[in-house]
Design an enzyme around this catalytic site. Structure first.
Site, short mmCIF file in Angstrom:
data_model
loop_
_atom_site.label_atom_id
_atom_site.label_comp_id
_atom_site.label_asym_id
_atom_site.label_seq_id
_atom_site.Cartn_x
_atom_site.Cartn_y
_atom_site.Cartn_z
N ASP A 131 0.73 -1.00 0.09
CA ASP A 131 -0.14 -0.05 0.08
C ASP A 131 0.89 1.30 0.02
O ASP A 131 2.15 1.28 0.68
CB ASP A 131 -0.95 0.03 1.22
CG ASP A 131 -1.90 1.28 1.46
OD1 ASP A 131 -2.54 1.65 0.34
OD2 ASP A 131 -1.47 2.24 2.44
N GLU A 169 0.68 -0.66 -5.19
CA GLU A 169 -0.32 0.54 -5.32
C GLU A 169 0.36 1.75 -5.39
O GLU A 169 0.70 2.53 -4.68
CB GLU A 169 -1.26 0.48 -4.05
CG GLU A 169 -2.29 1.18 -4.39
CD GLU A 169 -2.56 2.43 -3.11
OE1 GLU A 169 -3.49 3.30 -3.09
OE2 GLU A 169 -1.64 2.81 -2.52
#
Length: 695
Positions: free
Chosen positions: A354, A409
């Site tokens: 992330d 991401e």
């Protein structure tokens, strides 16, 4: 290139082998536009090599990446418990807990020259573990100059719980059950075509409460397997104090969230998924940490720079969180050990990293619009230490675990993100195609169906870097959060409450929404990447948005759940979308278009609203026109022969209108059409997609 630079051979695509320099500039062999940045690539690679060598020449990767066996709590053969903690700013430290009545003088720790405190707690009776399983524990330290005493949760603690009747602050628990879960199933082989089901354990019940690992294992894993997904991306597992953060404000990095059950329950979940042949990825947060002090890493040893950068450099203004100091040997050890911990102790198969944009750039992506100019990816914009950590992490993971999967991401699209580190890349396997869901939402919000541009759709779906794999998706958890709507809700809105029953007439709004929902997902699946992702519940058109209990909604679970009941109700129309989603996954499993390279798009006609392309030996035909159907529509195709329909969105089993006979044989004729050597003719109704394959 001079002869003094070592080289290596790299097969960059099937049958294509190129010679690359071994100095980190291999990326510019693949992409000549990068040659002007070769000096920066060399410098980037040299930083990686320097840190790689430092790890090898000090502890070595094997010890360096198993820090939890040195730090934290480790039970010895005689029942003694060794506890160690890195806290360089502290003057003294003591281990306290239920087991010693929280006496700061009972178990005083010793400190070495590196700022590591340790103590060996001996058992009171032979055969007993020194600290009882389930005991609450803390480390207490005194500060320099002031002699102030602080209490912290151990940084490497593997289980923390929250008693809201007492306090919202977490308690650290000494987790050492007599019966530990034993894995039964081997890890699955890495999928050739990755079809990802993004899931959150807590929202996985139709009831307004937090669901459990055991419930997910029993109730949700069979649904995922039935639908044909081969990979799960499990969100919000790393413990986070604030439920509404969706798991992105981590407080305890080695503790699986106790909201859903015990660590043994999570092991059972992963093991059961493996038994179903499903790869399990952890949604990993190494880009930042929660700023909590009482139950997080912030100010762990009383300073603001133990695990993080000091001052403003160590704070993310937008996320209101702390930023790791990737240049610190001990911080890197913590994070690298965290990767291996989830792989070895819980048998995860890889990670979705992330917030990678924040890790790669000094500006963290805050208020920065990436235009694609290569200068944006080099120079003062770039955080060299963040890039180095990502490279070290990916290089190690892929060396240690050949079948590991890592996904970035990252909104920036840094060149080389999904190329090997030895080429100068970051080493990820895939990057999320974050522009695709933005496109669909923008079109649905701002344009009428008549104004949709087929060329624009194709461009966004296929706009990715050469030889870098991406994962396409229509909507992830981001598009489901409160303040936005799922695609189904954008298209059908309030009629989802009144007109989704088979007992009611099919209204124009529901008819359009169901048809476009199927088509949007199919064209994204087939054209949008080398992998596909779906967020839990969206496969059947989950209504409404996702909103976690918080002060602004009176701590309600009303929208923090998945309404499986509407899918399971045989009278409701959600079942048709679920069956279509299953049809997509199973058809891809058979033909494998995701791992077949990029599609050849032969037609993108804005007037007819037609898109035609070939991939994985499948001919895809889309008619996005709101009203116009076409008889004997000619489409080009590479291979001659007889074709049959293998998937049809207008089929009645998917709530289509049954306008196309699935038993029809389609025969090709020779002749150039749309730059293809053969053509065939089809009847393609409005708002319909057909998948044809040679019989």
């Amino acid at each position: 290139m001079t002869s003094s630079v070592p080289t290596f051979e790299e097969e960059i695509s099937p049958g294509r082998v190129v010679t690359m320099p071994a100095d980190g500039t291999g990326l510019s062999v693949i992409d000549p536009w990068l040659k002007s940045h070769n000096d920066a690539l060399r410098e980037r690679y040299s930083i990686f090599k320097k840190n790689d060598e430092q790890i090898k020449n000090t502890l070595g990767y094997e010890e360096y990446t198993q820090g939890w066996k040195y730090y934290g709590f480790n039970v010895q053969k005689d029942g003694s418990v060794m506890y160690r903690e890195w806290a360089p700013n502290a003057v003294t430290a003591s281990l306290v807990g239920d087991f010693n009545n929280w006496d700061v003088n009972a178990h005083v720790m010793t400190r070495n020259k590196y700022g590591v405190f340790e103590i060996l707690v001996k058992p009171l009776a032979k055969g007993k573990v020194a600290i009882p399983h389930g005991s609450k524990v803390k480390i207490t330290m005194t500060m320099p100059h002031t002699n102030e005493r602080i209490y912290r949760l151990p940084a490497w603690i593997n289980y923390v719980t929250q008693d809201l009747s007492v306090s919202a602050t977490y308690d650290a628990i000494f987790w050492n059950p007599e019966k530990q879960y034993v894995f039964k199933n081997p890890r699955p082989k890495r999928p050739a075509s990755i079809r990802v089901y993004e899931a959150h354990v807590g929202i996985s019940s139709p009831d307004p409460r937090c669901a459990t690992y055991k419930e997910f294992t029993k109730n949700i894993l069979p649904r995922i397997a039935y639908d044909g997904y081969n990979t799960i991306q499990l969100m919000a597992v790393m413990e986070h104090a604030y439920y509404a953060s969706f798991g992105y404000q981590v407080t305890s990095f080695f503790a699986p969230s106790s909201r859903y059950g015990t660590p043994e329950d999570l092991k059972e979940l992963v093991d059961t998924a493996h038994g179903l042949g499903i790869t399990v990825l952890l949604d990993l947060v190494h880009s930042h940490a929660c700023k909590n002090v009482a139950d997080g890493l912030n100010e762990f040893d009383g300073s603001d720079h133990c695990y993080f950068h000091a001052g403003p450099k160590g704070r993310h203004e937008l996320w209101d969180s702390r930023l790791f100091n990737y240049g610190s040997f001990e911080v890197m050890r913590f994070l690298m050990s965290n990767l291996r911990y989830w792989m070895d102790v819980f048998n995860f198969d890889g990670f979705r990293f992330d917030g990678v944009t924040s890790m790669l750039y000094k500006h963290h992506g805050i208020g920065y619009g990436f235009s694609g100019d290569y200068n944006e990816y080099f120079g003062d914009n770039v955080d060299d230490e963040g890039v180095m950590y990502v490279q070290i992490a990916n290089h190690y993971l892929h060396t240690k675990y050949p079948d590991v999967v890592t996904i970035a991401e990252d909104v920036s699209g840094m060149p080389g993100s999904c190329r090997p580190v030895r080429e100068g890349g970051l080493g990820f396997d895939y990057r999320l195609s974050m522009a695709i869901p933005d496109m669909w939402i923008k079109m649905l919000k701002e344009e009428s169906d008549d104004d949709w541009k087929m060329g624009h759709i194709v461009h966004i779906l296929t706009n990715r870097r050469y030889l870098e794999k991406t994962i396409g998706y229509c909507e992830s958890h981001d598009q489901a959060l409160v303040g936005d709507k799922t695609l189904a809700f954008w298209m059908m809105d309030k009629e989802m409450y009144t007109n989704m029953s088979d007992l009611t007439p099919l209204t124009p709004v529901i008819d359009r929404g169901m048809a476009l929902h199927k088509m949007i997902r199919m064209v994204t699946h087939a054209l949008g990447g080398e992998g596909y992702l779906n967020f839990e519940g969206n496969e059947f058109g989950h209504p409404e948005w996702l909103d976690f209990p918080r002060e602004g909604n009176n701590s309600s679970f009303q929208y923090a759940r998945r309404q499986w009941n509407i899918l399971d109700d045989p009278l409701l129309r959600y079942k048709y979308l679920n069956e279509w989603d299953r049809g997509m996954q199973l058809t891809e499993e058979k033909y494998g278009w995701l791992h077949d390279g990029q599609a050849y798009v032969s037609r993108k006609n804005d007037g007819d609203k037609i898109i035609v392309f070939e991939r994985g030996n499948v001919l895809f035909i889309f008619n996005f026109h709101p009203t116009q159907s076409f008889t004997d529509y000619r489409v080009g195709v590479e291979h001659a022969g007889k074709y049959k329909i293998v998937l049809n969105s207008d089929d009645k089993q998917f709530l289509g209108h049954g306008r196309v006979d699935n038993s029809t044989d389609f025969f090709t004729s020779p002749g150039d059409w749309d730059n293809r050597p053969n053509w065939l003719q089809v009847y393609i109704p409005n708002r319909t997609c057909l998948l044809l394959a040679r019989n």
